[in-house]
Design a protein around this motif. Structure first.
Motif, mmCIF file in Angstrom:
data_model
loop_
_atom_site.group_PDB
_atom_site.id
_atom_site.type_symbol
_atom_site.label_atom_id
_atom_site.label_comp_id
_atom_site.label_asym_id
_atom_site.label_seq_id
_atom_site.Cartn_x
_atom_site.Cartn_y
_atom_site.Cartn_z
ATOM 1 N N MET A 175 -21.590 78.138 -37.343
ATOM 2 C CA MET A 175 -22.044 79.273 -36.684
ATOM 3 C C MET A 175 -22.964 79.225 -35.583
ATOM 4 N N VAL A 176 -23.918 78.541 -35.823
ATOM 5 C CA VAL A 176 -24.899 78.126 -34.962
ATOM 6 C C VAL A 176 -24.597 77.481 -33.804
ATOM 7 N N ASN A 182 -16.441 79.712 -41.948
ATOM 8 C CA ASN A 182 -16.666 79.757 -40.822
ATOM 9 C C ASN A 182 -15.955 80.836 -39.605
ATOM 10 N N HIS A 183 -14.654 80.957 -39.835
ATOM 11 C CA HIS A 183 -13.947 81.185 -38.709
ATOM 12 C C HIS A 183 -14.332 82.668 -38.233
ATOM 13 N N HIS A 240 -22.329 78.795 -46.821
ATOM 14 C CA HIS A 240 -22.553 77.455 -46.827
ATOM 15 C C HIS A 240 -23.097 76.842 -45.845
ATOM 16 N N LYS A 241 -23.772 75.597 -45.923
ATOM 17 C CA LYS A 241 -24.226 74.942 -44.845
ATOM 18 C C LYS A 241 -23.211 74.703 -43.854
ATOM 19 N N GLU A 242 -22.115 74.084 -44.316
ATOM 20 C CA GLU A 242 -21.069 73.641 -43.164
ATOM 21 C C GLU A 242 -20.742 74.917 -42.436
ATOM 22 N N SER A 251 -23.367 87.373 -36.546
ATOM 23 C CA SER A 251 -24.758 87.275 -36.736
ATOM 24 C C SER A 251 -25.023 85.788 -37.502
ATOM 25 N N THR A 252 -25.884 85.172 -36.986
ATOM 26 C CA THR A 252 -26.357 83.983 -37.546
ATOM 27 C C THR A 252 -26.687 84.029 -38.961
#
Length: 306
Positions: free
Chosen positions: A127-128, A99-100, A120-122, A136-137
């Motif tokens: 990000m959302v 995510n970072h 990955h969902k986490e 970008s999402t």
């Protein structure tokens, strides 16, 4: 010339030979036809980076291209140009390692080129919740501990090992080519990053041991202080990073046993064995603070499930 001078002279000669051989190896790996900042790791597998200290990987198949790690818009634009110099195949997917923001920006470059962004969902959920103007999402996410992507006769495995660094941190494995890609959890020839943010040390060690059990021979690391980082490294780099963590913890715990005031421990700990590693003088004390606090307060961050 005395014995010591001759010994020093031979040492310098050998170091020069090793350096020249590494340059020759690098030039062979790069090949005359390859774009700048690009190295061929295996058939259809390329690493890209070095303009800033980040490295990505892309895979060229008969049906399209898989890209791993956008970093930011500038990095992605240069990587897209490099890909286009190698192939005109469509870019099918862009994968995020985690995510970072310093790794997950620049995705729109590949979205505009037709790729689906996957995380990955986490990582996706983070990000959302934490948008950035240059991020970008993702178009889709995956869940669980493993996902297999097959494209153009090549297989890419995505492995989520649980809580180690960031959210959704994914290890990418090409089982047939025996090549892996990993971000942040291994940085050859450098001490731990700064204050070691967003790492669970205990889970990090577990993850490194699990990675060592995977079947690969070469790995591309998102960061590296090796002589030729664009060429990646081997499991030896992973073992060395793991050993550094363990040696640092042992040094910290020895001071606890000696009754040293915890607030004094980070300034006392030294590991001369690693003094030639990058950022040793700048970051070792911060590394020791992190390990000391982990032993004093308990592991953090933490959650009950992978």
């Amino acid at each position: 010339m005395n014995h010591l001078s001759m010994k020093s002279c031979w040492k310098n000669i050998m170091m020069s030979i090793v350096f020249l051989m590494s340059i020759m190896h690098f030039n062979l790996a790069m090949g005359n036809a390859l774009p700048a900042n690009t190295a061929k790791i295996a058939d259809g597998v390329y690493s890209f980076g070095g303009v800033v200290p980040y490295y990505s990987m892309f895979i060229v198949t008969e049906e399209g291209v898989l890209v791993i790690e956008p970093v930011n818009t500038n990095h992605s634009l240069m990587m897209l140009q490099a890909i286009r110099e190698i192939t005109d195949k469509p870019i099918k997917y862009l994968f995020h390692s985690h995510n970072h923001w310093d790794h997950s920006k620049g995705g729109k470059v590949f979205q505009d080129a037709g790729a689906k962004i996957v995380a990955h969902k986490e990582a996706y959920d983070w990000m959302v919740a934490n948008p950035h103007e240059d991020m970008s999402t993702p178009d889709e996410y995956w869940e669980g501990s493993k996902k297999v992507v097959q494209l153009g006769g090549m297989t890419l495995e995505l492995h989520y090992l649980g809580m180690n660094h960031g959210l959704g941190n994914t290890i990418f494995l090409l089982p047939d080519e025996k090549v892996a890609y990993m971000a942040d959890i291994v940085t050859p020839k450098r001490v731990l990053f700064s204050i070691v943010p967003d790492f669970n040390i205990k889970e990090w060690e577990r993850s490194l041991n699990e990675i060592l059990e995977m079947d690969f021979e070469r790995a591309i690391f998102s960061h590296s202080n090796a002589v030729n980082p664009i060429l990646g490294g081997t499991k030896t780099d992973i073992k060395e990073n793991l050993q550094f963590i363990q040696d640092l913890r042992s040094a910290v715990r020895s001071e606890f046993v000696n009754g040293t005031d915890p607030m004094m421990i980070p300034g006392i700990v030294s590991l001369p064995k690693y003094s030639d590693w990058a950022m040793y003088n700048e970051w070792l004390t911060m590394n020791a603070w992190r390990i000391m606090l982990d032993d004093w307060m308990g592991p953090f961050p933490w959650r009950p499930n992978k």
